[in-house]
Design a protein around this motif. Sequence first.
Motif, mmCIF file in Angstrom:
data_model
loop_
_atom_site.group_PDB
_atom_site.id
_atom_site.type_symbol
_atom_site.label_atom_id
_atom_site.label_comp_id
_atom_site.label_asym_id
_atom_site.label_seq_id
_atom_site.Cartn_x
_atom_site.Cartn_y
_atom_site.Cartn_z
ATOM 1 N N ILE A 76 -1.904 -0.004 2.240
ATOM 2 C CA ILE A 76 -0.621 0.439 2.795
ATOM 3 C C ILE A 76 -0.349 1.908 2.434
ATOM 4 O O ILE A 76 0.095 2.697 3.266
ATOM 5 C CB ILE A 76 0.528 -0.465 2.300
ATOM 6 C CG1 ILE A 76 0.380 -1.877 2.896
ATOM 7 C CG2 ILE A 76 1.890 0.128 2.681
ATOM 8 C CD1 ILE A 76 1.365 -2.886 2.355
ATOM 9 N N LEU A 97 6.491 -2.054 -3.063
ATOM 10 C CA LEU A 97 5.287 -2.533 -2.384
ATOM 11 C C LEU A 97 4.658 -3.718 -3.106
ATOM 12 O O LEU A 97 4.191 -4.674 -2.469
ATOM 13 C CB LEU A 97 4.261 -1.404 -2.273
ATOM 14 C CG LEU A 97 4.454 -0.379 -1.157
ATOM 15 C CD1 LEU A 97 3.288 0.591 -1.138
ATOM 16 C CD2 LEU A 97 4.604 -1.058 0.191
ATOM 17 N N ILE A 132 1.836 -0.321 9.608
ATOM 18 C CA ILE A 132 1.710 -1.265 8.487
ATOM 19 C C ILE A 132 1.836 -2.691 8.992
ATOM 20 O O ILE A 132 1.082 -3.593 8.574
ATOM 21 C CB ILE A 132 2.776 -0.959 7.410
ATOM 22 C CG1 ILE A 132 2.531 0.410 6.782
ATOM 23 C CG2 ILE A 132 2.789 -2.053 6.339
ATOM 24 C CD1 ILE A 132 3.642 0.893 5.884
#
Length: 278
Positions: free
Chosen positions: A183, A209, A247
């Motif tokens: 990512i 994240l 993403i």
Amino acid sequence: MEVVKVLNTSIVLAKRADQKEVIVMGKGIGYKSRPGDSIDEDEIEKVYVLENESMSSNLTALMKETPQEYLILADEIISNAKTVLSRHLSEHLYISLTDHLYMAVKRHKDNLTIQNRMLWEVRKFYPVEFGIGVQALQLIEREVGILLPEEEAANIAFHLVNAQQTDDNMNQVLLMTSTVKDILNIIKIQYGIELNTQSINYSRFLTHLQFFVQRLLENKMLESHDHELLGQIINKYPEEERCVESIKHYIEAKFEYTISNEEMMYLIIHINRVIHRN
């Protein structure tokens, strides 16, 4: 305690009165000892209690080929880790870390370098364990006279991470780490920049994240039906929304899972902060 097997002049496999097998260390403790002999308590310097027969067999085999100072090094590193982490660590760590330290020093002496491609990830995602690894390198230099490269701090840290996990979720830790890395790479490619890894917003984004991927793997995504708010966020941050779409496509391809509007909204906001605020 009674001697079961002599491993070398300073280490023996012994059995306690409760029939539990242990590794006993002491200067000269194995000299002239025979199976069945009683061990003089005054000669004992360290006792390692073994979890099961498998561990007993593995550690016995390892200590036949490994100098005792590496078990002592591993023990000191593990003791420090237990204090710092305040967590249970698998006893199998004594075997894996002792073997790793011995082979790492041996490779260094033979001028063989094996790069740890997870160095960056381990340092960023497991900073406490990495710090223990750095201290371990200092200990090794002091005791063995060899300064191992920084990659070995990450290797030691990964052993500590592994020792905190069960077999069932170790693969999940690896998957989480690689997904977060992917990512971050998507963001860097999308914007054509290197992120400021020293900024507070980067640290916050990294934490977000990690929890985002954890929710993804556990199928516990945040849900919201406030489509109007998401629309407002998209209108305000269109570039960030395009990045999150990339993403989203990556997540769908890798996990066959569509992330929720709520998760998209938080990603957009965090990406804006990490890109535009130092």
